[in-house]
Design an enzyme around this catalytic site. Structure first.
Site, PDB file in Angstrom:
ATOM      1  CG  ASP A 283      -2.156   0.847   0.997  1.00 63.58           C
ATOM      2  OD1 ASP A 283      -3.182   0.629   1.629  1.00 63.58           O
ATOM      3  OD2 ASP A 283      -2.067   1.774   0.151  1.00 63.58           O
TER       4      ASP A 283
HETATM    5  C1  GLC Z   1      -4.105   4.456  -0.125  1.00 64.73           C
HETATM    6  C2  GLC Z   1      -5.032   3.318   0.193  1.00 64.73           C
HETATM    7  C3  GLC Z   1      -5.106   2.289  -0.883  1.00 64.73           C
HETATM    8  C4  GLC Z   1      -4.902   2.955  -2.224  1.00 64.73           C
HETATM    9  C5  GLC Z   1      -3.472   3.448  -2.271  1.00 64.73           C
HETATM   10  C6  GLC Z   1      -3.151   4.161  -3.586  1.00 64.73           C
HETATM   11  O1  GLC Z   1      -3.437   4.856   1.030  1.00 64.73           O
HETATM   12  O2  GLC Z   1      -4.854   2.631   1.418  1.00 64.73           O
HETATM   13  O3  GLC Z   1      -6.380   1.636  -0.755  1.00 64.73           O
HETATM   14  O4  GLC Z   1      -5.140   2.032  -3.268  1.00 64.73           O
HETATM   15  O5  GLC Z   1      -3.169   4.284  -1.183  1.00 64.73           O
HETATM   16  O6  GLC Z   1      -3.874   5.343  -3.661  1.00 64.73           O
END
Ligand code: GLC
Length: 750
Positions: A283
């Site tokens: 993430d």
């Molecule tokens: C965010 C979220 C995730 C998302 C990623 C990219 O913090 O937790 O669900 O896909 O970053 O934006």
């Protein structure tokens, strides 16, 4: 005899020879593996590590060009301009040494331009086709600008509505989340990843993120392996089986181990048990955040722990590029580990057809196509949940000549789209007010007085205008709920009552005595007991998206009939949380006849209230249970029969029942099948959803319906951590929700 043997042997050799020179029909997967290995063998260590690096698009193309030429970037997220995407791809394909195309990614969570109901709303439809169609539309729109990877579906089972991200998932139930998540994967990826409208799905957040302690985002979770396997992992396994091309690690540390460094889930479960061969991406900065967790001392340890645990690609925190070359040289990360990670990445890029077609047609126009808007409208209709409808105030009939439309959500095009909308445009949202004016403006007098400017508005000075409009109307339509910003990532609430002065607004207009229909648009279940009491009807829409207005107009005036059911339990008050239907019975289950606070005698004896599991100020039951929702018509269940009441473990149980529409409107019922394993080697939930089906019936129509349930689906992870069906007694319910119906028993024998 010898001659015959010679001839036959020669003939056999000839046949073999012919066979080998005839081109075997190429197995596409084998061909891809050959290409992956061939490319990998040409790559330097730095180029391999570059594929494992994902950045978020920034500044000018030139700013990123140098990194791309060096082969330091494998994927870019948050670039949505097709011209820029093609320019970035040209640099990668024509100006880097090996010409490996970039994988362009975006959070396309419930639509790209055409916004569908938030996933929690889609789950309320209990219609996997709605989920698949929504994902398909999102894929067609997103891929048309060059996006080929979405970070969706979010399939974190969530049982705490304080958690803002409950909005993004499919609710509290493992089975419903499994079915809806697999449908979304199918919608995003289509029949083949190398279809140019296919985008790689990314089930997230792996795993257990929805159990954040206290419902506070990013907080630790404490999920033991058995609960992980029985509750939180199955939706991800279903998504993997549906062919999801990528997975994303979650922010939480579970029992002290951050998912981004958790070998057990990333290698033992995902790769070895499930055979997943796609990309595992972190993430956003969740790799580097292992330092905040106190799980890694520095970026070098971050990179080492993440890659050795099974991460293939690092989102934005750049420790892989910085630290992996040294870690390989020091032998702390094997180059073979890097090779496997890069294989996974190249494999998905080949499957997506990026090497053959890295560019996008910059003139393709597909956004907001009528078919897309129709699909979004249908999804919004099916996601609406009718929670109350006394005196059949709904649907509105011809007697209604003047309508008061009030509340801050009646004409809130941005808020209506809900959380996780980056590319949807509020100018395309059709609000309830706009839809009612368009559909009924020539027939009705529509008095619009919001009373409040936005959901958190505490300025009550305009409530009097809303009351005045209400007093002049035949019916009050009150649109309340949450602004989009109040749910989603990092947007958690400790109090789930309506924000601002919305409750005062409802109270004020209710005093007019006019029929009051309250429509709630929110990103989570809210504690709306008081407002429900004051309203004659309550319709709940988890942020319904672009076409929420026309959907609501259809529903309120009966062109469509509500069919949605709660995908998550609605607590009476926040103190009841966690409250969910598939709970354990405990040793002292509530009798639901307990004496509640106001009825307790003064100086009541210490043990006079009994000793069962409930709240003196809230009782045991929630405001609305899981799977609950009304219709404008009524349905009767009867004649429930089992194909057998004693079954072997390899049998299939067939449950048949009659469903009759006993009311005056054509409607759709979501019939649900629940099962309880009464005694296990470990305690088991009081019931679990095992099947559901949407059945549409005309008034008076009666249909025989059946559910097929293989006994093998009663398996669970037991005391020995084995996934088995245990013989014994079971109960089964066929019911309209998780609290209704009577149990029917059956046995499973060895
Ligand atoms: C965010 C979220 C995730 C998302 C990623 C990219 O913090 O937790 O669900 O896909 O970053 O934006």
């Amino acid at each position: 005899m010898k001659t015959m043997k010679f001839i036959s042997t020669t003939f056999a050799v000839l046949l073999l020879g012919m066979a080998s020179c005839v081109q075997k029909p190429e197995n596409p997967e084998a061909a891809i593996e050959q290409k992956v290995d061939a490319l990998l063998s040409q790559m330097t260590l730095e180029e391999k590590i570059g594929q494992m690096n994902q950045i978020s698009s920034y500044g000018n193309i030139e700013d990123m060009t140098e990194l791309i030429k060096k082969g330091e970037i494998g994927s870019i997220l948050n670039e949505v301009d097709p011209g820029r995407i093609n320019a970035l791809q040209r640099v990668a394909v024509k100006e880097s040494r090996l010409g490996i195309p970039l994988l362009m990614a975006r959070d396309v969570i419930h639509g790209f331009k055409t916004i569908f109901p938030i996933p929690l709303g889609q789950a309320a439809s209990f219609d996997p086709q709605v989920a698949e169609d929504g994902a398909r539309v999102a894929a067609i729109e997103a891929s048309s600008v060059g996006i080929r990877w979405t970070f969706s579906p979010m399939i974190d089972v969530a049982r705490d509505p304080r958690w803002g991200r409950i909005a993004e998932g499919c609710g509290e139930d493992t089975y419903l989340t499994s079915v809806m998540g697999a449908a979304m994967v199918k919608g995003y990826q289509g029949d083949s990843l190398n279809d140019p409208t296919a985008i790689a799905a990314c089930p997230k957040h792996f795993v257990g993120y929805g159990a954040a302690e206290g419902g506070r985002d990013y907080n630790s979770t404490f999920i033991p392996e058995r609960r992980l396997r029985n509750v939180y992992l199955p939706p991800f396994e279903a998504a993997a089986k549906a062919g999801a091309a990528t997975f994303m690690t979650s922010f939480n540390d579970n029992d002290g181990i951050p998912s981004t460094g958790n070998t057990f889930i990333l290698r033992n479960v995902l790769r070895e048990e499930w055979g997943f061969d796609g990309i595992v991406v972190t993430d956003w900065a969740s790799a580097a955040e292992m330092m905040n967790h106190g799980f890694a001392a520095d970026e070098k340890e971050v990179a080492m722990k993440a890659v050795n645990a099974g991460v293939d690609m690092e989102m934005v925190s750049y420790t892989f590029v910085k630290e992996l070359p040294r870690l390989v040289k020091e032998g702390k990360v094997q180059e073979a580990t890097i090779d496997n990670a890069v294989r996974n990445i190249l494999r998905i890029k080949y499957r997506l057809g990026l090497f053959d077609q890295p560019y996008v047609d910059e003139n393709k126009q597909v956004m907001y196509a009528p078919a897309h808007l129709d699909a979004a409208r249908r999804a919004a209709v099916e996601s609406a949940i009718l929670l109350k409808n006394e005196k059949q105030v709904l649907p509105l009939g011809n007697a209604i000549k003047t309508v008061a439309v009030i509340g801050p959500m009646a004409d809130a095009p941005y808020e209506q789209m809900g959380t996780w909308v980056f590319d949807g445009e509020k100018s395309h949202t059709v609000t309830p007010l706009a839809a009612i004016r368009k559909q009924f403006g020539d027939k009705l007098q529509i008095l619009y007085e919001p009373g409040l400017s936005y959901s958190r508005d505490r300025n009550t000075s305009d409530i009097a205008k809303a009351v005045s409009a209400a007093s002049r109307a035949d019916v009050i339509l009150a649109f309340v709920g949450e602004e989009a910003i109040l749910s989603g990532e990092a947007h958690c609430l400790a109090d789930l009552n309506l924000q601002g002065a919305q409750s005062e607004l409802i109270e004020a207009v209710a005093k007019t005595g006019k029929p009051l229909v309250t429509v709630v648009m929110a990103g989570r279940p809210l504690t709306i007991g008081k407002e429900t009491e004051l309203s004659d009807a309550v319709l709940y829409m988890f942020h319904p998206g672009t076409m929420g207005g026309p959907a609501l107009a259809d529903l309120l005036w009966g062109k469509a009939v509500p069919s949605g059911k709660t995908p998550v339990t609605f607590p009476k008050m926040v103190g009841q949380i966690p409250v969910y239907y598939a709970h354990n019975n405990t040793g002292r289950p509530a009798t639901k006849k307990e004496t509640l606070l106001d009825d307790i005698q003064v100086e009541a004896g210490q043990t006079s209230l009994g000793c069962t599991s409930f709240y003196m100020d809230a009782g045991f039951d929630p405001l609305f249970p899981f799977g609950y929702g009304l219709s404008y018509t009524t349905f009767a269940y009867s004649n429930i029969k089992l194909s057998a009441t004693e079954l072997k473990k390899d049998d299939v149980l067939t449950v048949t029942f009659d469903l009759e529409n006993t009311g005056n409107y054509e409607g759709t019922e979501i019939a649900q099948l629940y099962v309880q394993d009464k005694v296990g080697s470990v305690t088991r939930p009081v019931k679990e959803l095992k099947r559901f089906s949407r059945i549409t019936l005309k008034p008076g129509e009666k249909k025989s319906v059946s559910f097929e349930l293989p006994v093998s689906e009663l398996a669970f992870w037991n005391i020995d951590m084995k996934h088995v069906v245990e013989a014994g007694d079971f109960n089964l319910w066929v019911a309209p929700d998780s609290q209704s119906g009577s149990p029917i028993s059956f046995k499973v024998t060895d």
